[in-house]
Write an enzyme that holds these catalytic residues in place. Structure first.
Site, PDB file in Angstrom:
ATOM      1  N   MET C   1      36.657  13.274  82.884  1.00  0.00           N
ATOM      2  CA  MET C   1      36.845  14.546  83.565  1.00  0.00           C
ATOM      3  C   MET C   1      35.771  15.569  83.179  1.00  0.00           C
ATOM      4  SD  MET C   1      40.019  17.157  83.302  1.00  0.00           S
ATOM      5  CE  MET C   1      40.998  16.071  84.326  1.00  0.00           C
ATOM      6  N   PRO C   2      34.624  15.489  83.796  1.00  0.00           N
ATOM      7  CA  PRO C   2      33.570  16.449  83.464  1.00  0.00           C
ATOM      8  C   PRO C   2      33.920  17.848  83.989  1.00  0.00           C
ATOM      9  CG  PRO C   2      32.963  15.147  85.355  1.00  0.00           C
ATOM     10  CD  PRO C   2      34.263  14.580  84.852  1.00  0.00           C
ATOM     11  N   ILE C   3      33.300  18.845  83.374  1.00  0.00           N
ATOM     12  CA  ILE C   3      33.437  20.227  83.844  1.00  0.00           C
ATOM     13  C   ILE C   3      32.065  20.682  84.307  1.00  0.00           C
ATOM     14  CG2 ILE C   3      33.992  22.602  83.203  1.00  0.00           C
ATOM     15  CD1 ILE C   3      35.673  21.334  80.866  1.00  0.00           C
ATOM     16  N   VAL C  43      36.068  18.883  87.316  1.00  0.00           N
ATOM     17  CA  VAL C  43      36.450  20.280  87.558  1.00  0.00           C
ATOM     18  C   VAL C  43      35.171  21.065  87.845  1.00  0.00           C
ATOM     19  CG1 VAL C  43      37.522  22.352  86.578  1.00  0.00           C
ATOM     20  CG2 VAL C  43      38.419  20.084  85.977  1.00  0.00           C
TER      21      VAL C  43
END
Lengths: 71, 71, 71, 71, 71, 71
Positions: C1-3, C43
């Site tokens: 889940m990278p931001i 995200v």
């Protein structure tokens, strides 16, 4: 001059040099495509974070990956 | 209590201890000069980022520096 | 889940809803293309900043744009 | 899906794995308690920063800790 | 091209245009003084945050200011 | 002095003053519980972001919420 700051987990030895080059190039191109500016000036910063230091839903990615392997 | 977050490339062996001390002191003084507050409470955080992980205009700083050397 | 955190100036009335949708979709796709993950979990946060609050080379973007118009 | 980004000094050998697990779990629970959402989706990122790179009131934490020891 | 990100409370009507110009100019000059680079390329971003959204020691700045006025 | 930076969507009229006070107090307490420091010095910053500017898996929260209502 937009700033594109990417925070991601450092996994499987981390992102390769080529992946970082691609990420920087493509993220910059996307910004330029959408806004018609930033292609020459966008700043991209990639933060690779240990899976001990990154959590989702209250669990570290280290623990999540462990569960994924044993499930 | 302002937060001054500095993101910079880690080059030529990285910033020295003295440079970081100077940066922290001077950045805090500048804030205090302009706003008359923050001199005793400002937080300064220095993030040094590998030139592989830092890009401008779609090119990593590693590649930009390489080009600068051969041009 | 990278931001993926994008900081950009708020100009010409700011980014339209469609531009933000495109930016979110395309930035996420690029990450997934490069790493083969993140497509469903990335995200994206877009921070639009006033040109008074954004500066390059010591000059605010407000002042830079003024100079560009009169030069 | 809130993002809880914690920046702290890397001291005394740094935070242990258990402390990071606790921090991630408890910070996520607090958010969920207050807003009734985010318990399963909150992202927590812990940035541990060298005391040379972290300053308060114009002094690095390295220097502050030195003074505390000799005072 | 360093990124200098300043997070501060929005108080007393917020920072004036002149203060933001000074902050951007002086912060950039300080970086250039210390490292001999960045004077023309440094990016400064100023985030002004409501005192309801900014807390120290578990208390919002709004409540801290209220206490300061009544003490 | 840790910095706890919370980025969340601005929904249903946004977080109330009481919720922000609770979040600041409880997040600070959690840090102090885990590390035995920071209770008096932790800085908490709450960034509330429009659902147009916040996306997960390539879709803005605005669009995700719309789909949730019609599904």
């Amino acid at each position: 001059m937009p700033i594109i700051n990417i925070t991601m987990t450092h996994e499987d030895g981390g992102a390769t040099k080529e992946q970082k080059e691609q990420l920087a190039y493509k993220m910059t191109s996307v910004f330029d495509e959408v806004f018609g500016r930033g292609g020459k000036s966008a700043v991209v910063v990639i933060n690779e974070v240990s899976t001990d230091n990154y959590a989702i839903g209250g669990k570290t990615i280290t623990d999540i990956r462990k569960e994924q392997k044993t499930s």
